[in-house]
Design an enzyme around this catalytic site. Structure first.
Site, short mmCIF file in Angstrom:
data_model
loop_
_atom_site.label_atom_id
_atom_site.label_comp_id
_atom_site.label_asym_id
_atom_site.label_seq_id
_atom_site.Cartn_x
_atom_site.Cartn_y
_atom_site.Cartn_z
N HIS A 73 -15.18 35.64 -81.36
CA HIS A 73 -15.33 34.67 -80.26
C HIS A 73 -16.81 34.34 -80.03
CE1 HIS A 73 -14.15 32.98 -76.23
NE2 HIS A 73 -15.42 33.25 -75.98
N GLU A 74 -17.62 35.37 -79.85
CA GLU A 74 -19.04 35.13 -79.57
C GLU A 74 -19.74 34.52 -80.78
OE1 GLU A 74 -19.89 35.12 -76.64
OE2 GLU A 74 -18.19 36.26 -75.86
N HIS B 171 -19.34 30.82 -80.73
CA HIS B 171 -20.39 30.20 -79.91
C HIS B 171 -21.71 30.13 -80.69
CE1 HIS B 171 -18.34 29.77 -76.13
NE2 HIS B 171 -18.14 31.07 -75.95
N HIS C 204 -22.06 27.31 -83.02
CA HIS C 204 -22.34 26.06 -82.31
C HIS C 204 -23.85 25.86 -82.19
CE1 HIS C 204 -20.32 23.37 -78.99
NE2 HIS C 204 -20.86 22.66 -79.95
#
Length: 689
Positions: free
Chosen positions: A484-485, A488, A491
């Site tokens: 999940h992290e 990010h 991105h």
């Protein structure tokens, strides 16, 4: 006198933060000086004798304050990941200075008049799409910051903003202090029956750190959650749950109840001053959702669909609990019986799986996935300064070089390709580190004077530390957390925009969770899992039946988890649409979440006083975005599933979405990638079949 390192050009690899040379006493004078410098830059733009143009006003403003941004990122990331009393004290001094500076910019009438003139005459400029977005967002940002208010109201708004920054900071400091203030010391091993040996070893290490015999359990997640999941001792589970639920709620030194009322009142005042009915309407104007009504409709639609599934799931757990003589199951029993049921249904046990998920191997897997999808290569480096010895640093390179030929880009020898980003990873809990997991940046990506300035990205988690004889091993949930992290992080890493304030994660808030939640999907794909789920001692691949069970168990307790998230989302919206109704925090919370509560409410505990996402972080009137983004990620991954989860053409389109940051409307970005708008049915199908 030694020059302040924060005011110098960083003579470090990639101009990275010189953590080992920074002294705490450097921060306040650095902020004071950099605010002066940035104010001078702003005044120069505002007082420019030349007629306002896009270049001398909008673009100049976007590039201003670069050094102040870097130092702010360094300081506030330290305040989250490696804080202490002195840093927290400095934060209390610095936050109002920054808020005041921000207000001065947004309320600079001379500057706004120039911005307004460029905005009103925008048709005469030959602007590309990113420049048009920057112009629109700059103008709207000033209006939403009070540029159209009269002088008295501007002063009121400035005071509100300063008060809010201080109270939000205090809220977070109280939660951290309250978390650190509690630990449970246990001498008798029998009291810890059911808890796996690997966890007991960690508890014993924590006891040693406190010079105690036996075992210590804290409220840090890697310590707290295993006890709630495996401890057969119900009294212990109850005590820990009460301690966790009393964080900043028990009326003591770190109580947040009054702060909550003060924060939501100030937010309401701010919204009304700016012409909005409530704070949610103010926030949502700049979100994909656009209105509080649309958010309520979305949350209530999911609530209606998920409730029967959640009720059925909890009935199964209550049946198990009754067999153990528990007539009325409580919330502190949930994790224990959910694990029992999971074991029965899928023959899966977190502790059985953990040996197959060594942290280093999971990291290798997520790096490998980024390589396969996006052509990235990771190289660990040891010449980059760190803020803590546990931090590891990596250079990231891109094999393909999509940038324009006239852009200066650092190219390394060999086949690594162009330098893309610097990555910091920080995985283990410490006293000075807040709970949870997050991605952040020390430096944003942007392009200026033909040079593509690459970002410095950080991933921070709280996974169990290695012990003397065992490496750091992850639960499957922690595996998905890392993915999940890292979603990010990608991105930020892949950012390729002109302006820093449109780069990377600078997107609409209910779009920002798409990349993170999207990447989690790979953790459930058997063909991918087999590449890294290997026993840390034997190298044996996790058996096929276990891998199949992980895929099958993806939606285990999905109804319950959905209601839990919807409860947080509805509570957040309630605080920011009904702030005048909050007389007692606990009563308000109970009333607003009753439709999502599946267990009796305990009068001694409350979620709100430690709900840092909305009272300290940026999720105020935005917590719904986790579920909103689940619709996006379910729909996006369905597209990959239909065409191959490593499909290079679709990965290339998805890479464009990630690299575009906030340069376009997120729905337009999504439709360019997917060919259509996302469908809520994709989420419902994934969750409930």
């Amino acid at each position: 006198m030694t020059p302040n390192i924060l005011l110098q050009n960083f003579d470090t690899p990639h101009h990275s933060a010189p953590f080992e040379q920074i002294k705490e006493e450097d921060f306040l004078p650095a902020f004071q000086e950099l605010i002066k410098i940035s104010e001078a830059e702003i005044n120069e733009i505002a007082q420019n004798a030349a007629l306002p143009t896009f270049e001398n006003t909008i673009e100049a403003l976007a590039y201003s304050g670069e050094k102040l941004d870097v130092v702010s990122n360094i300081f506030f990331n330290l305040n989250s990941a490696e804080t202490n009393d002195e840093i927290q004290k400095i934060a209390q001094e610095v936050s109002p200075l920054l808020t005041e500076f921000s207000s001065k910019i947004s309320q600079n009438q001379q500057l706004f008049e120039r911005i307004k003139k460029v905005y009103n005459e925008r048709e005469k400029y030959d602007l590309n799409e990113e420049q048009q977005t920057l112009l629109t967002e700059t103008y709207k940002g000033f209006v939403r910051s009070g540029a159209l208010l009269n002088d008295d109201d501007k002063k009121k708004l400035e005071k509100i903003n300063i008060d809010l920054s201080m109270k939000s900071l205090q809220f977070g400091q109280n939660v951290l202090a309250s978390t650190n203030a509690y630990f449970k010391h246990i001498e008798n091993k029998e009291d810890l029956k059911g808890i796996p040996d690997a966890i007991l070893a960690q508890y014993a290490e924590d006891a040693k750190e406190k010079n105690l015999e036996g075992y210590v359990i804290t409220l840090q997640y890697p310590s707290y959650l295993p006890a709630m999941t495996y401890a057969e001792n119900r009294d212990l589970r109850k005590e820990l749950a009460l301690a966790n639920g009393k964080k900043s709620f028990d009326g003591g030194e770190f109580d947040n109840k009054n702060l909550i009322k003060e924060i939501i009142s100030l937010r309401q005042q701010k919204a009304e001053l700016l012409g909005y009915k409530n704070y949610a309407d103010y926030v949502l104007e700049e979100r994909m959702a656009q209105s509080s009504q649309k958010v309520h409709d979305f949350l209530n639609e999911l609530l209606e669909k998920a409730t029967p599934y959640a009720q059925k799931e909890t009935e199964e757990l209550k049946t198990l609990a009754k067999a153990d003589g528990i007539e009325e199951m409580q919330s502190y029993d949930h994790a224990f019986y959910a694990e029992k049921l999971r074991k029965q249904k899928f023959d899966l046990n977190d502790e059985e799986l953990k040996p197959y998920f060594q942290l280093d191997k999971v990291q290798e897997a997520v790096f490998g996935l980024a390589s396969q999808l996006f052509g990235l290569t990771f190289k660990e480096v040891f010449n980059v300064q760190k803020y803590h010895p546990e931090v590891r640093t990596y250079e990231i390179f891109e094999r393909a070089q999509p940038n324009l030929p006239d852009e200066k880009e650092e190219v390394h020898s060999g086949d690594l390709g162009a330098f893309k980003a610097l990555l910091y990873v920080d995985y283990h809990p410490r006293k000075g580190k807040r709970a949870g997991a997050w991605m952040t940046s020390f430096k944003n990506q942007f392009k200026k004077d033909g040079e593509n300035h690459r970002p410095h990205i950080s991933v921070v988690c709280n996974f169990s530390k290695p012990t003397a004889d065992t490496p750091s091993l992850l639960t499957f949930q922690e595996v998905t957390t890392l993915f999940h992290e890292f979603g990010h992080a990608l991105h930020g890493v892949l950012a390729d925009t002109q302006y820093p304030n449109l780069s990377g994660t600078s997107v609409k808030w209910d779009f920002v969770e798409l990349p993170s939640q999207f990447l989690e999907n790979y953790c459930y794909e058997p063909e991918f899992l087999k590449t890294f789920a290997k026993h840390y001692q034997t190298g044996e691949v996790l058996p096929d039946d276990k891998i199949d069970k992980i895929a099958e168990s993806k939606n285990f307790m999905e109804g319950y988890q959905t209601l839990r998230q919807l409860g947080f989302g509805l509570l957040d919206m309630a605080y920011h649409t009904k702030s005048d109704k909050v007389e007692d925090v606990k009563t308000f919370e109970t009333e607003e979440t009753k439709a999502t509560n599946l267990y009796p409410s305990n009068p001694e505990t409350a979620v709100s006083p430690s709900f840092s996402h909305i009272f300290q972080g940026g999720y105020s009137a935005g917590y719904y975005s986790y579920k909103w983004a689940e619709v996006l990620d379910a729909d996006a991954f369905q597209y990959f599933k239909e065409n191959g989860i490593f499909n290079p053409e679709i990965a290339a389109k998805y890479k464009v979405l990630l690299s575009s940051g906030g340069t376009k409307n997120p729905m337009e970005l999504y439709k360019n990638f997917r060919g259509s708008e996302p469908k809520v049915e994709s989420l419902l199908k994934r969750a409930f079949g």
